[in-house]
Design an enzyme around this catalytic site. Structure first.
Site, short mmCIF file in Angstrom:
data_model
loop_
_atom_site.label_atom_id
_atom_site.label_comp_id
_atom_site.label_asym_id
_atom_site.label_seq_id
_atom_site.Cartn_x
_atom_site.Cartn_y
_atom_site.Cartn_z
N GLY A 10 54.15 40.23 34.04
CA GLY A 10 53.61 39.46 32.85
C GLY A 10 52.71 40.67 32.02
N GLU A 33 56.34 38.29 41.95
CA GLU A 33 56.82 37.45 40.82
C GLU A 33 57.40 36.05 41.10
OE1 GLU A 33 57.18 36.71 37.84
OE2 GLU A 33 55.89 38.45 36.74
N HIS A 154 44.36 32.97 19.68
CA HIS A 154 45.01 33.65 20.72
C HIS A 154 46.29 33.70 20.14
CE1 HIS A 154 41.84 32.82 23.57
NE2 HIS A 154 42.49 33.73 24.34
N LYS A 158 50.73 32.25 24.22
CA LYS A 158 49.60 31.37 24.98
C LYS A 158 50.23 30.09 25.35
CE LYS A 158 44.78 30.81 26.12
NZ LYS A 158 44.89 31.32 27.63
#
Ligand code: NAD
Length: 269
Positions: A10, A33, A154, A158
């Site tokens: 990520g 993961e 953001h 997100k």
């Protein structure tokens, strides 16, 4: 110190791997993961541009914890719930940066997490943790005469809204002003909503492009306003804090901690 990284493929996972690699006291022992992620089995260093680390990405948290002193986890609420449970069962330390937990999940995390060394913080940056303190003092100093509105922005990827940080800011304001956030919190406004009630705490979320993270708390009255703003320029602001938290956490007794503990900001909060 042996650190494992969850959410390794990520955005945050990549920065944490990079900062761990550069840290003189840290060895990256494992990477985790989601099962079925295309990077499972690949080298964690290669997928994050660090060259070969000889750390293949795994999908079994218990295996990952075997070789680790601490797991740093920036993944998803469901994954973090599983990981905290696994850390508690195996007595390993865990730093959780994931946001977007439901109220039930937060309660469960508090209970499960305190059985081991567990640090959970919706924002790991020094600046935001200082903002938490400033917002608390300003709220107390200004009292009920000023309307409080929180605006966060953001990046477009997100998933949770409002941000965990905006939620925490709202909790701090509500506590400082003796309000119940359940009734005072107003999450966006649309239509004929009527005049603003004095006890409202507005929380607005903007999304777009690659904004790393911005939070402004406005204290507004007739004739003037104060704005306290934090802007993250890069994810390293959070990743640095997470790595610092991991180093701090390994030698603590079992318990639930947050970033204010690490940064020594707790006493007057
Ligand atoms: P991202 O989507 O880029 O990365 C999340 C990664 O977790 C993905 O690669 C995903 O495949 C992986 N994942 C999903 N299930 C998993 C599982 N079971 N085990 C291991 N990995 C799993 O998201 P991101 O931008 O890196 O953010 C991750 C989380 O961290 C979000 O909740 C975000 O809000 C939060 N965050 C917190 C802070 C902070 O300071 N606390 C800062 C930035 C982001």
């Amino acid at each position: 110190m042996k650190v494992a990284v969850s959410g390794a493929a990520g955005r945050m996972g990549g920065r944490i791997l990079t900062l761990c690699r550069a840290h003189p006291e840290i060895e990256i022992s494992a990477a985790l993961e989601a099962a079925g992620h295309p990077y499972v089995g690949r080298d964690a260093g290669e997928i994050s541009g660090l060259g070969t680390l000889h750390v293949p990405i795994a999908d079994d948290v218990y295996k990952v914890l075997e070789s680790a002193d601490v797991l740093i986890d920036f993944s998803s609420p469901e994954a973090s719930m599983t990981n905290v449970k696994a850390a508690a069962e195996t007595g390993k330390a865990i730093v959780v940066g994931t946001t977007g937990f439901s109220e039930d999940q937060r309660e469960a995390l508090t209970e499960i997490g305190s059985a081991t060394r567990c640090l959970i913080a919706p924002n790991m940056s020094m600046g935001v943790n200082l903002l938490f303190k400033l917002v608390e003092s300003v709220s107390r100093a200004l009292g009920d005469e000023y309307d409080v509105e929180i605006v966060e922005a953001h990046h477009r990827m997100k998933k949770d809204s409002p941000s965990g940080t905006a939620g925490k800011l709202a909790e701090i304001v509500a506590r400082a002003l003796n309000r119940d956030l359940g009734t005072a919190g107003v999450y966006g406004r649309q239509g004929l909503v009527g005049e603003r009630k004095p006890e409202e705490i507005g929380i607005m979320a903007l999304r777009g492009g690659d904004i790393v993270g911005e939070h402004t708390v406005m204290f507004v009255t007739n004739g003037e306003r104060i704005e306290l703003t934090h802007r993250a320029h890069s994810r390293d602001a959070f990743a640095k804090g997470a790595v610092q938290a991991a180093v701090w956490l390994v030698s603590r007794p079992n318990g639930l901690y947050d970033m204010q503990d690490v940064l020594g900001l707790k006493e007057t909060s």
